[in-house]
Design a protein around this motif. Structure first.
Motif, mmCIF file in Angstrom:
data_model
loop_
_atom_site.group_PDB
_atom_site.id
_atom_site.type_symbol
_atom_site.label_atom_id
_atom_site.label_comp_id
_atom_site.label_asym_id
_atom_site.label_seq_id
_atom_site.Cartn_x
_atom_site.Cartn_y
_atom_site.Cartn_z
ATOM 1 N N ILE A 151 -0.811 -13.159 3.210
ATOM 2 C CA ILE A 151 -0.844 -13.119 1.743
ATOM 3 C C ILE A 151 0.587 -13.037 1.225
ATOM 4 N N THR A 152 0.740 -13.341 -0.044
ATOM 5 C CA THR A 152 2.025 -13.158 -0.711
ATOM 6 C C THR A 152 1.907 -11.955 -1.630
ATOM 7 N N GLY A 153 2.740 -10.942 -1.428
ATOM 8 C CA GLY A 153 2.622 -9.749 -2.249
ATOM 9 C C GLY A 153 3.788 -8.800 -2.069
ATOM 10 N N GLU A 154 3.700 -7.647 -2.726
ATOM 11 C CA GLU A 154 4.727 -6.605 -2.639
ATOM 12 C C GLU A 154 4.220 -5.535 -1.672
ATOM 13 N N LYS A 155 4.865 -5.419 -0.541
ATOM 14 C CA LYS A 155 4.362 -4.574 0.549
ATOM 15 C C LYS A 155 4.158 -3.133 0.122
ATOM 16 N N ASN A 156 5.154 -2.554 -0.543
ATOM 17 C CA ASN A 156 5.082 -1.127 -0.877
ATOM 18 C C ASN A 156 3.912 -0.827 -1.822
ATOM 19 N N GLN A 157 3.705 -1.726 -2.785
ATOM 20 C CA GLN A 157 2.583 -1.516 -3.709
ATOM 21 C C GLN A 157 1.251 -1.594 -2.966
ATOM 22 N N LEU A 158 1.115 -2.585 -2.078
ATOM 23 C CA LEU A 158 -0.129 -2.740 -1.329
ATOM 24 C C LEU A 158 -0.362 -1.543 -0.397
ATOM 25 N N LYS A 159 0.710 -1.031 0.192
ATOM 26 C CA LYS A 159 0.579 0.162 1.037
ATOM 27 C C LYS A 159 0.117 1.361 0.214
ATOM 28 N N GLN A 160 0.724 1.527 -0.979
ATOM 29 C CA GLN A 160 0.342 2.624 -1.857
ATOM 30 C C GLN A 160 -1.136 2.519 -2.236
ATOM 31 N N LEU B 192 -13.890 12.273 -9.986
ATOM 32 C CA LEU B 192 -14.954 13.126 -9.457
ATOM 33 C C LEU B 192 -14.391 14.321 -8.700
ATOM 34 N N LYS B 193 -13.048 14.339 -8.525
ATOM 35 C CA LYS B 193 -12.420 15.477 -7.854
ATOM 36 C C LYS B 193 -12.215 16.612 -8.847
ATOM 37 N N GLU B 194 -12.122 17.800 -8.314
ATOM 38 C CA GLU B 194 -11.979 18.971 -9.177
ATOM 39 C C GLU B 194 -10.657 18.952 -9.946
ATOM 40 N N LYS B 195 -9.569 18.525 -9.272
ATOM 41 C CA LYS B 195 -8.260 18.500 -9.916
ATOM 42 C C LYS B 195 -7.709 17.071 -10.006
ATOM 43 N N GLY B 196 -8.600 16.084 -9.949
ATOM 44 C CA GLY B 196 -8.154 14.691 -10.018
ATOM 45 C C GLY B 196 -7.876 14.247 -11.440
ATOM 46 N N THR B 197 -6.974 13.255 -11.581
ATOM 47 C CA THR B 197 -6.637 12.700 -12.907
ATOM 48 C C THR B 197 -7.233 11.313 -13.128
ATOM 49 N N GLY B 198 -7.637 10.642 -12.070
ATOM 50 C CA GLY B 198 -8.152 9.277 -12.195
ATOM 51 C C GLY B 198 -7.071 8.225 -12.273
ATOM 52 N N LEU B 199 -5.798 8.685 -12.384
ATOM 53 C CA LEU B 199 -4.705 7.711 -12.513
ATOM 54 C C LEU B 199 -4.426 7.007 -11.191
ATOM 55 N N GLY B 200 -4.706 7.657 -10.077
ATOM 56 C CA GLY B 200 -4.458 7.031 -8.776
ATOM 57 C C GLY B 200 -5.278 5.773 -8.590
ATOM 58 N N LEU B 201 -6.575 5.860 -8.883
ATOM 59 C CA LEU B 201 -7.447 4.685 -8.745
ATOM 60 C C LEU B 201 -7.114 3.635 -9.792
ATOM 61 N N MET B 202 -6.652 4.089 -10.960
ATOM 62 C CA MET B 202 -6.250 3.148 -12.003
ATOM 63 C C MET B 202 -5.013 2.356 -11.565
ATOM 64 N N ILE B 203 -4.071 3.058 -10.878
ATOM 65 C CA ILE B 203 -2.882 2.371 -10.354
ATOM 66 C C ILE B 203 -3.280 1.364 -9.283
ATOM 67 N N CYS B 204 -4.234 1.734 -8.428
ATOM 68 C CA CYS B 204 -4.724 0.803 -7.389
ATOM 69 C C CYS B 204 -5.306 -0.457 -8.021
ATOM 70 N N LYS B 205 -6.090 -0.253 -9.074
ATOM 71 C CA LYS B 205 -6.711 -1.387 -9.766
ATOM 72 C C LYS B 205 -5.653 -2.302 -10.369
ATOM 73 N N LYS B 206 -4.596 -1.669 -10.910
ATOM 74 C CA LYS B 206 -3.513 -2.445 -11.505
ATOM 75 C C LYS B 206 -2.781 -3.264 -10.441
ATOM 76 N N ILE B 207 -2.515 -2.644 -9.273
ATOM 77 C CA ILE B 207 -1.816 -3.355 -8.197
ATOM 78 C C ILE B 207 -2.649 -4.543 -7.716
ATOM 79 N N ILE B 208 -3.951 -4.336 -7.537
ATOM 80 C CA ILE B 208 -4.831 -5.423 -7.075
ATOM 81 C C ILE B 208 -4.866 -6.556 -8.087
ATOM 82 N N LYS B 209 -4.908 -6.205 -9.368
ATOM 83 C CA LYS B 209 -4.932 -7.229 -10.416
ATOM 84 C C LYS B 209 -3.636 -8.019 -10.438
ATOM 85 N N GLN B 210 -2.491 -7.324 -10.220
ATOM 86 C CA GLN B 210 -1.200 -8.021 -10.179
ATOM 87 C C GLN B 210 -1.148 -9.015 -9.029
ATOM 88 N N HIS B 211 -1.899 -8.757 -7.966
ATOM 89 C CA HIS B 211 -1.948 -9.671 -6.824
ATOM 90 C C HIS B 211 -3.114 -10.653 -6.933
#
Length: 537
Positions: A427-436, A493-512
């Motif tokens: 694939i063509t992508g940004e390695k660090n973002q995909l790893k994150q 769904l986590k007790e101290k989660g913000t939901g931003l982590g999964l949102m960042i993942c979604k953004k990275i996937i969309k950018q690719h």
């Protein structure tokens, strides 16, 4: 002399047959009532004239009076045919002797013609005329044999039969050709009327639509402008006539517009594009143009719709959505940060009173680290990413991620079961973002399994264009009605989660240019599938 009489008889008969046909072609009115009766009477008059013009030889007169009788039988039926035959019989009796053969011969012919007409009622006109003529010949032979009429002169009878046959053929050809011309004329008039009606309908649409309609040739010269140009762009028809399109299209849109038109000339596929056209007062308006080639020609029809208002509405809506998201994020951040700040404030009050311990310091640092983590995730989501695209392999990324997480998985009694359906997933992508992205999603799977277990990670191809990373855990699962909310800010769904982590993942996937899907069952686990476009050879 006899040949001259033949020609005169045939010429007059042809004239008498043609006259009403020609007159009928000039009369545009409803069908005449009792038309078959009037036709039989007219044919009777014609037979009278033909008897008067009969040829005399050896005491017998012969003529072609039976030609109109046969034609009337063929086109109008037995009753009109008998009426025409009566005219010919009465004239024959008045003009000469030998009544017995004339009357008996007439009766024989009428009966035979009636029978043959009934038998051939569903046949074509030419076949019907031929059958009636052969029936007449049979009746004629019966008559001359019964009354011994000139049995020693077979040539006379042959001439007579051929004479009648010639009259029938000429009469039938004249009637059929005239009918065919009338039918063609009616069809042409119907087609002209239909075409005119259709043309007026399309002209009505073209003249009153707000869409711009133009017709272009292969030289990109416009041969037709719809009147809507005056309403939408302010140009009158004489101002546009003969003008080239480059006078209206924005210079930055002109090249792609010409390329689109040139591609379609002589083709079949249409294209849509957005162009800016110049208003008469100088400002530019945005249009969505649908270009469609005309099959079998070198013309292209371009229909353009003004989308300036729609563009403004979209901008307003986009701005509104941005403000809504900013408000939602601000409220979420305020809520998330307020909790640790309240804790810190309480401990500071305890410090003020002198009641503090080392344990309190650790709690304060923990709350400060929580605030720092929230702001870091928010910045990661908001700031523009400096991406460096390189060719990489999904298989290597999965191996790298699972290797990093192996120690933590070992501590939590979690085992990774990894399977690959191929050995190469470029694939063509940004390695660090995909790893994150992979780290966040696999860590979520691990956190859903506090009692340990297996996490299956499968890497497969979907067709030739996409690679799929499927991550299946066996944790607590997610209620089905909550799946659509995954990836929203501050939804977790986590007790101290913000939901931003999964949102960042979604953004990275969309950018690719990929997508992510979830499926889950309570107490059975969750399946996460990530689809990314593969690099084509």
């Amino acid at each position: 002399m006899i040949l001259f009489d033949f020609i005169v008889n045939i010429a007059i008969f042809s004239l008498l047959v043609s006259t009403p046909l020609v007159i009928r072609s000039f009369i545009h009115q409803k069908p005449i009532k009792y038309f078959s009766l009037w036709a039989s009477l007219y044919a009777g008059v014609v037979s009278v004239i033909l008897v008067i013009l009969s040829i005399k030889q050896q005491g017998y007169a012969y003529d072609i009076r039976y030609a109109p009788v046969i034609l009337v039988f063929a086109y109008f039926g037995p009753i009109p045919g008998v009426i025409t035959g009566l005219f010919s019989l009465l004239t024959r009796l008045v003009s000469g002797g030998n009544w017995a053969p004339a009357i008996i011969g007439w009766l024989i012919n009428m009966m035979i013609l009636c029978v043959v007409h009934k038998i051939m009622s569903h046949s074509s006109q030419f076949r019907k005329i031929g059958s009636l003529f052969m029936a007449y010949v049979a009746g004629y032979l019966v008559t001359i044999l019964s009354f011994h009429i000139l049995l020693t002169e077979p040539l006379f009878h042959l001439q007579y039969v051929l004479f009648v046959m010639l009259g029938v053929i000429l009469g039938g050809l004249l009637i059929e050709s005239n009918d065919r011309l009338l039918r063609i004329n009616r069809q042409n008039k119907y087609m002209e009327a239909t075409l005119e009606k259709s043309e007026s309908k399309y002209k009505l649409i073209a003249n009153h639509t707000s869409d711009l309609i133009i017709v272009m040739d292969q030289n990109h010269t416009v041969s037709y402008f719809s009147p809507s140009h005056e309403l939408v762009l302010g140009y009158e028809h004489h101002e546009l006539k003969g003008n080239l399109l480059w006078m209206l299209v924005h210079p930055k849109d002109l090249e792609i517009f010409h390329q689109t038109i040139s591609t379609m000339i002589g083709g079949q596929e249409g294209y849509s594009l957005e162009v800016r056209l110049k208003h008469k007062d100088g400002h530019w308006k945005e249009f969505e143009s649908r270009c469609q080639p005309v099959k079998g020609s070198h013309y292209v029809i371009v229909i353009s719709r003004d989308i300036s208002d729609r563009k403004k509405a979209e901008e307003i809506l986009l701005q509104s959505e941005k403000l809504s998201i900013v408000g939602e994020l601000a409220a979420g951040i305020a809520h998330e940060i307020r909790n640790p700040l309240t804790t810190i404030k309480g401990f500071l009050q305890v410090y003020k009173e002198g009641n503090y311990s080392r344990k309190h310091n650790e709690l304060l640092l923990s709350e400060l680290e929580r605030i720092e983590a929230i702001t870091s995730e928010f910045l990661s989501l908001a700031k523009p990413q400096l991406t460096q695209l390189t060719v990489t392999d999904l298989l290597e990324l999965v191996d790298y991620t699972t290797e990093i997480l192996s120690p933590e998985a070992l501590l939590k009694n979690i085992e990774f079961q990894i399977s690959y359906e191929a050995t190469h997933f470029p694939i063509t992508g940004e390695k660090n973002q995909l790893k994150q992205m992979l780290l966040n999603i696999i860590k979520n799977a691990m956190e859903s399994m506090p009692d340990g277990g297996e996490i299956q990670i499968c890497l497969r191809k979907e067709g030739e264009c996409h690679g799929v990373i499927a991550i299946q855990d066996h944790g607590c699962g997610i209620p089905e009605e909550l799946l659509p909310k995954l990836g929203e800010p501050f939804y977790s769904l986590k007790e101290k989660g913000t939901g931003l982590g999964l949102m960042i993942c979604k953004k990275i996937i969309k950018q690719h240019e990929g997508d992510i899907t979830y499926s889950s069952k309570m107490n059975e686990g969750t399946l996460v599938e990530i689809r990314l476009p593969l690099l084509q050879a």
